[in-house]
Design a protein around this motif. Structure first.
Motif, PDB file in Angstrom:
ATOM      1  N   GLN A   1      46.065  51.182  70.185  1.00 23.68           N
ATOM      2  CA  GLN A   1      45.422  49.874  70.282  1.00 23.68           C
ATOM      3  C   GLN A   1      43.929  49.974  69.963  1.00 23.68           C
ATOM      4  O   GLN A   1      43.384  49.101  69.272  1.00 23.68           O
TER       5      GLN A   1
ATOM      6  N   ALA B   1      36.458  47.521  75.243  1.00 21.44           N
ATOM      7  CA  ALA B   1      37.044  46.198  75.006  1.00 21.44           C
ATOM      8  C   ALA B   1      35.949  45.176  74.703  1.00 21.44           C
ATOM      9  O   ALA B   1      36.078  44.377  73.772  1.00 21.44           O
TER      10      ALA B   1
ATOM     11  N   ASP C   1      35.283  42.963  71.324  1.00 17.70           N
ATOM     12  CA  ASP C   1      35.539  41.544  71.597  1.00 17.70           C
ATOM     13  C   ASP C   1      37.009  41.338  71.932  1.00 17.70           C
ATOM     14  O   ASP C   1      37.735  40.570  71.293  1.00 17.70           O
ATOM     15  N   ALA C   2      37.439  42.065  72.963  1.00  9.77           N
ATOM     16  CA  ALA C   2      38.836  42.026  73.382  1.00  9.77           C
ATOM     17  C   ALA C   2      38.908  42.021  74.907  1.00  9.77           C
ATOM     18  O   ALA C   2      37.911  42.233  75.595  1.00  9.77           O
ATOM     19  N   ARG C   3      40.097  41.799  75.412  1.00  8.09           N
ATOM     20  CA  ARG C   3      40.342  41.821  76.853  1.00  8.09           C
ATOM     21  C   ARG C   3      41.054  43.120  77.198  1.00  8.09           C
ATOM     22  O   ARG C   3      42.003  43.518  76.515  1.00  8.09           O
ATOM     23  N   TRP C   4      40.594  43.786  78.236  1.00 10.40           N
ATOM     24  CA  TRP C   4      41.282  44.967  78.757  1.00 10.40           C
ATOM     25  C   TRP C   4      42.198  44.475  79.858  1.00 10.40           C
ATOM     26  O   TRP C   4      41.750  43.896  80.837  1.00 10.40           O
TER      27      TRP C   4
ATOM     28  N   LEU D   1      42.479  47.991  66.704  1.00 13.86           N
ATOM     29  CA  LEU D   1      41.495  46.922  66.866  1.00 13.86           C
ATOM     30  C   LEU D   1      40.146  47.291  66.249  1.00 13.86           C
ATOM     31  O   LEU D   1      39.488  46.449  65.637  1.00 13.86           O
TER      32      LEU D   1
ATOM     33  N   ARG E   1      38.422  45.106  63.309  1.00 11.72           N
ATOM     34  CA  ARG E   1      37.050  44.606  63.392  1.00 11.72           C
ATOM     35  C   ARG E   1      36.155  45.217  62.303  1.00 11.72           C
ATOM     36  O   ARG E   1      34.984  44.921  62.222  1.00 11.72           O
TER      37      ARG E   1
END
Length: 120
Positions: free
Chosen positions: A37, A83, A87-90, A41, A45
Motif C-alpha cells: 500500500q 499517511a 494525503d491518505a487515511r491510516w 500510493l 502520488r
C-alpha cells in the motif's frame, strides 16, 4: 503434452487447524499489505522515497525499510506521518479469524470451479 502443475495451499484448512501457522501467516500478510500500500500510493502520488522522507523529516533509507514486506518495526505514529504525507487515511482493521477463514474458503471454492468446471 506436459502435465499441468498446480499448487493447492488450502490456506483455509491450515488457518483453521494450525494456530502457529495462522499467527505467522497473518503477520506476514499484514506486513506485505502495508508495504504494498505504501509503494502503490507513493507511486500514485508520483513521489519518490526521497520526497516522502523530506516531507516526514526522516531519511530515505527509513522510507525504503518501511516499503519492505519483511519490515516489522514500524509503529502507528510513523504510519500516521506517512499517511499524512501521502494525503491518505491510516486505518486499523481487526478481523475475526472465522471471517478471514471464510474469505479464503470462498476464494478456494471459486478457484476450484474455475479450473475444472462447476463442482457439485
Amino acid at each position: 503434452m506436459a502435465a499441468e502443475h498446480t499448487i493447492n495451499l488450502n490456506i483455509s484448512a491450515q488457518l483453521k487447524s494450525d494456530p502457529e501457522f495462522r499467527k505467522a501467516y497473518f503477520r506476514a500478510r499484514s506486513r506485505n499489505e502495508i508495504a504494498a500500500q505504501l509503494i502503490d500510493l507513493r507511486k500514485r502520488r508520483k513521489l519518490t522515497q526521497k520526497d516522502i522522507a523530506r516531507i516526514t523529516h526522516t531519511g530515505q533509507p527509513s522510507i525504503s525499510r518501511l516499503e519492505k514486506a519483511d519490515y516489522a518495526s514500524w509503529n502507528n505514529q510513523t504510519l500516521e506521518r506517512i499517511a499524512e504525507a501521502l494525503d491518505a487515511r491510516w486505518r486499523h482493521v481487526l478481523e475475526p479469524v472465522e471471517d478471514v477463514i471464510r474469505q479464503y474458503e470462498v476464494a478456494e471454492e471459486w478457484r476450484g470451479r474455475g479450473r475444472g468446471g462447476a463442482r457439485t
